[in-house]
Scaffold this motif. Structure first.
Motif, PDB file in Angstrom:
ATOM      1  N   THR A   1      17.955 -26.929 -11.715  1.00  0.00           N
ATOM      2  CA  THR A   1      17.919 -27.270 -13.135  1.00  0.00           C
ATOM      3  C   THR A   1      18.699 -28.560 -13.373  1.00  0.00           C
ATOM      4  O   THR A   1      19.313 -29.113 -12.468  1.00  0.00           O
TER       5      THR A   1
ATOM      6  N   CYS B   1      14.454 -33.094 -11.399  1.00  0.00           N
ATOM      7  CA  CYS B   1      15.689 -32.381 -11.062  1.00  0.00           C
ATOM      8  C   CYS B   1      16.072 -32.590  -9.596  1.00  0.00           C
ATOM      9  O   CYS B   1      16.740 -31.755  -8.991  1.00  0.00           O
TER      10      CYS B   1
ATOM     11  N   TYR C   1      12.130 -24.953 -17.962  1.00  0.00           N
ATOM     12  CA  TYR C   1      12.310 -24.265 -16.684  1.00  0.00           C
ATOM     13  C   TYR C   1      11.769 -22.843 -16.729  1.00  0.00           C
ATOM     14  O   TYR C   1      11.235 -22.348 -15.739  1.00  0.00           O
TER      15      TYR C   1
ATOM     16  N   LEU D   1       8.211 -23.033 -15.970  1.00  0.00           N
ATOM     17  CA  LEU D   1       7.917 -23.546 -14.637  1.00  0.00           C
ATOM     18  C   LEU D   1       8.191 -22.526 -13.535  1.00  0.00           C
ATOM     19  O   LEU D   1       7.475 -22.475 -12.542  1.00  0.00           O
ATOM     20  N   CYS D   2       9.239 -21.718 -13.710  1.00  0.00           N
ATOM     21  CA  CYS D   2       9.751 -20.919 -12.585  1.00  0.00           C
ATOM     22  C   CYS D   2       9.815 -19.417 -12.818  1.00  0.00           C
ATOM     23  O   CYS D   2      10.168 -18.675 -11.888  1.00  0.00           O
TER      24      CYS D   2
ATOM     25  N   THR E   1      10.835 -28.166 -10.025  1.00  0.00           N
ATOM     26  CA  THR E   1      11.145 -28.538 -11.404  1.00  0.00           C
ATOM     27  C   THR E   1      11.285 -30.058 -11.450  1.00  0.00           C
ATOM     28  O   THR E   1      12.349 -30.588 -11.126  1.00  0.00           O
TER      29      THR E   1
END
Length: 335
Positions: free
Chosen positions: A170, A106, A240, A243-244, A103
């Protein structure tokens, strides 16, 4: 019971592991903790308790919003339909049996570099260090190492999802935007790609301008607000959740930029690596104070309506990961 819970909360705050998470007695009751012997907990036990709060909060959000798929097979089938840049941004280390969702902005560069060292692709590294992203992409990016269309790739990837230690990091979502703008768009003369991106944003959001210029922060915010599909944003300001895929990947640890040095203590104890190989604590507290100051300065120059609009754009990220809403928005206009 109230006294035990309060003791644990005080201990967690003492170790600085909560970051911006909103916690009070009611919420701690909602997420059960081993509060009975809180005053005897070790630092690692306190970190584990904090992580359990974060994971439970995420799980309940995903359940309440019906974001969870029935099985890893369903999730994998969905991933197959995505392009590389839409798939979870996962890097891995076979040596450490570690999966890491990258991320940007971060504090994730150090994790990528560590993976390269552990797998023998990088030598002579000490934190902080150069970002060896291209090298990590070549050797550690999951979707380049395993062709999703091959039969054995599914078994390899799902096996890693089940057996490797999985982490993601995060950061307060709007603070991350300030960091991304400052690092990539404001004056990044060493990166021609982002200079081009910055100028393109300026031209798109300020059509009256006839001379090339880098995007202002307000133009950057306007640009994001004009994008209907957050999943297609640049990774440095992509949410996020895009992304994840956190509702469908069961991350073992959810770290935070605000508490990353403490979080690294727990994670490195799990993978058998010295914490100082990842983060150097010197100056971290000063940098955190500087980041908070800049965060308020940049958003202080925007109108109340625009601050609230960009918050609404990223509101899901606040709700999903338990971050406290910023004080500079119009709460009556929050969606």
């Amino acid at each position: 019971m109230e006294k035990g819970i309060s003791t644990l909360l005080a201990s967690l705050l003492l170790f600085g592991t909560l970051g911006y998470i909103t916690l009070n007695t009611v919420e701690i009751k909602k997420y059960p903790l081993p509060w009975t012997y809180a005053h005897r907990l070790t630092e690692l036990e306190l970190l584990e308790a904090t992580n359990n709060i974060r994971k439970e909060h995420l799980k309940r959000y995903c359940q309440n919003h019906r974001k969870m798929e029935a099985s890893i097979n369903d999730t994998y089938a969905r991933w197959l339909k995505m392009r590389h840049y839409q798939k979870p941004r996962i890097f891995f280390s076979d040596s450490a049996k570690l999966l890491f969702c990258d991320t940007p902005k971060c504090g994730t560069t150090q994790w990528r570099n560590l993976m390269l060292i552990l797998d023998g692709h990088l030598e002579g590294y000490e934190a902080p260090a150069t970002d060896y992203f291209d090298l990590a992409w070549k050797h550690s990016f999951l979707w380049l190492q395993f062709n999703p269309l091959k039969t054995d790739s599914k078994a390899n990837i799902t096996g890693m999802m089940q057996n490797y230690y999985k982490i993601m990091t995060t950061r307060e979502p709007l603070e991350r935007l300030v960091s991304a703008y400052r690092d990539k768009l404001e004056s990044n003369k060493n990166n021609t790609y982002y200079v081009t991106v910055s100028k393109r944003i300026h031209k798109t959001m300020n059509r009256k301008s006839k001379t090339p210029a880098l995007a202002t922060f307000e133009e950057f915010i306007d640009y994001i607000l004009s994008r209907r599909h957050p999943s297609l944003l640049d990774p440095h300001w992509k949410p996020y959740s895009a992304l994840c895929d956190p509702c469908n990947i069961d991350y073992d640890y959810i770290a935070r930029m605000e508490t990353v040095y403490d979080d690294a203590t727990y994670i490195t104890s799990k993978i058998g690596v010295a914490r100082d190989r990842i983060y150097n604590r010197t100056g971290m507290e000063h940098l955190q104070q500087k980041r908070i100051k800049l965060y308020h300065e940049y958003f202080g120059n925007l109108s109340l309506s625009k601050r609230t609009a960009i918050f609404n754009y990223y509101k899901t990220q606040y709700d999903m990961f338990g971050y406290q809403y910023p004080t500079f928005i119009n709460m009556s206009a929050v969606r």
